[in-house]
Design an enzyme around this catalytic site. Structure first.
Site, PDB file in Angstrom:
ATOM      1  N   GLY A   1      42.109  48.932  48.675  1.00 58.66           N
ATOM      2  CA  GLY A   1      42.939  49.216  47.504  1.00 58.66           C
ATOM      3  C   GLY A   1      43.932  50.326  47.760  1.00 58.66           C
ATOM      4  O   GLY A   1      45.060  50.306  47.266  1.00 58.66           O
ATOM      5  N   ASN A   2      43.536  51.317  48.581  1.00 58.93           N
ATOM      6  CA  ASN A   2      44.436  52.427  48.889  1.00 58.93           C
ATOM      7  C   ASN A   2      45.509  52.045  49.899  1.00 58.93           C
ATOM      8  O   ASN A   2      46.485  52.765  50.068  1.00 58.93           O
ATOM      9  CB  ASN A   2      43.634  53.623  49.409  1.00 58.93           C
TER      10      ASN A   2
ATOM     11  N   LYS B   1      30.894  53.610  42.938  1.00 57.59           N
ATOM     12  CA  LYS B   1      32.162  53.009  43.336  1.00 57.59           C
ATOM     13  C   LYS B   1      33.331  53.700  42.643  1.00 57.59           C
ATOM     14  O   LYS B   1      33.423  53.741  41.414  1.00 57.59           O
ATOM     15  CB  LYS B   1      32.163  51.516  42.979  1.00 57.59           C
TER      16      LYS B   1
ATOM     17  N   LYS C   1      34.349  45.484  47.827  1.00 58.75           N
ATOM     18  CA  LYS C   1      35.070  44.375  48.433  1.00 58.75           C
ATOM     19  C   LYS C   1      34.757  44.218  49.912  1.00 58.75           C
ATOM     20  O   LYS C   1      34.839  43.116  50.462  1.00 58.75           O
ATOM     21  CB  LYS C   1      36.573  44.515  48.197  1.00 58.75           C
TER      22      LYS C   1
ATOM     23  N   LYS D   1      32.031  50.379  54.095  1.00 56.75           N
ATOM     24  CA  LYS D   1      32.774  49.755  55.200  1.00 56.75           C
ATOM     25  C   LYS D   1      31.907  49.677  56.449  1.00 56.75           C
ATOM     26  O   LYS D   1      31.851  48.643  57.137  1.00 56.75           O
ATOM     27  CB  LYS D   1      34.057  50.529  55.481  1.00 56.75           C
TER      28      LYS D   1
END
Length: 317
Positions: free
Chosen positions: A9-10, A122, A206, A264
């Protein structure tokens, strides 16, 4: 190769940028310039984050006095899938003329008893100073936590069990299409005792969804692309150092923040452990170099990718 690529998203809305539509569209077009050469040569599935975007929609919904109550996070997640999927599919169509591109609205099955519902981690939405975050949290009943030197809202992030539309994504790939899917980790849903689906108030990570999807699709590689060039050991200390090539066992021996790099690392480790294939974390603009083995943090069973090369710390030369 069949490659699942997860955009952070970033990477689509960089830290400190205003969440204007024009700014995000420019970032999407920049992202597609990095991804188009890969999509031209390989089967590609693109997923994306939605933390900053869903946070903006949550703020708008909370401030809308015409609503009895704000829209729930599953609905906001669906909205961001449509918005970002539209930008990505249009930009990919422009960059890959003649190639079929499809942006899908996806649901991700989670467990109603997942302990994450009692421990929000989150990050969503914009960053605040500690004083701002604590004031807004008191006003709106939010949970907030530090994110680096700033503060952000956190929401539950249950573990994904399955992307409901996996079979449909497989059909799209078989037809030669590029699939944009599982945005924001997918809309979180649970299945009741009658087998009926319903949304829940959460945001699925995600990267964990991307790993789950990559495994289900029998992908050859999983790339998690964000706004940092490498994973670092001893992050935030004077001993911080980039990790270039590594194994799941080595990564699991290190500590990473639960709300940012932790998922991640868990995603790439899980994918490599289950499939024996390659996964990587790195900067969006380095996408092709990561696939070539010359950038990013590359995770393989033996810590080598490719088998030998000047970038590999294991290369005897």
């Amino acid at each position: 190769m069949r490659i699942v690529i997860a955009l952070g998203g970033n990477a689509l809305l960089r830290r400190g940028q205003r969440p204007d539509a024009a700014t995000q569209l420019a970032n999407v077009r920049s992202a597609v310039r990095a991804l188009a050469p890969i999509a031209h040569r390989h089967e590609v599935v693109i997923t994306h984050g939605n933390g900053p975007q869903v946070g903006v929609l949550a703020l708008q919904s909370a401030a809308d006095q015409s609503l009895t109550r704000p829209y729930p996070f599953d609905v906001l997640g669906a909205e961001t899938q449509g918005m970002i999927g539209y930008w990505l599919s249009q930009s990919l169509q422009n960059a890959l003329p003649g190639r079929q591109i499809c942006a899908l609205l996806n649901q991700t099955l989670v467990s109603a008893t997942d302990p994450a519902f009692a421990d929000p981690t989150k990050f969503v939405g914009p960053v605040y100073t500690q004083a701002q975050a604590e004031r807004i949290a008191a006003e709106r009943g939010w949970t907030v936590r530090p994110d680096g030197d700033r503060w952000r809202r956190v929401v539950p992030s249950p573990r994904p069990q399955r992307v409901v539309e996996t079979r449909l994504i497989r059909l799209l790939l078989a037809s030669g299409a590029v699939a944009v899917c599982a945005g924001g980790g997918g809309v979180p849903v649970i299945r009741d005792e009658r087998g009926q689906l319903s949304g829940v108030e959460a945001v699925v990570d995600k990267d964990l969804t991307a790993a789950l999807l990559a495994e289900a699709l029998e992908a050859d590689a999983l790339l998690l692309l964000t706004d940092v060039p490498h994973v670092q050991s001893d992050y935030g200390t004077e001993r911080a150092a980039p990790i270039t090539h590594t194994t799941p066992a080595e990564l699991r021996g290190l500590d990473f923040p639960a709300g940012s790099m932790g998922p991640k690392v868990e995603a790439v480790c899980r994918f490599v452990e289950l499939t024996g294939d390659m996964a990587a974390i790195g900067a969006l603009e380095d996408a092709q170099a990561i696939l070539d083995g010359t950038a990013g943090t590359i995770v393989t069973p033996r810590g080598r990718y490719p088998e030998a090369g000047p970038y590999s710390p294991l290369d005897p030369t």
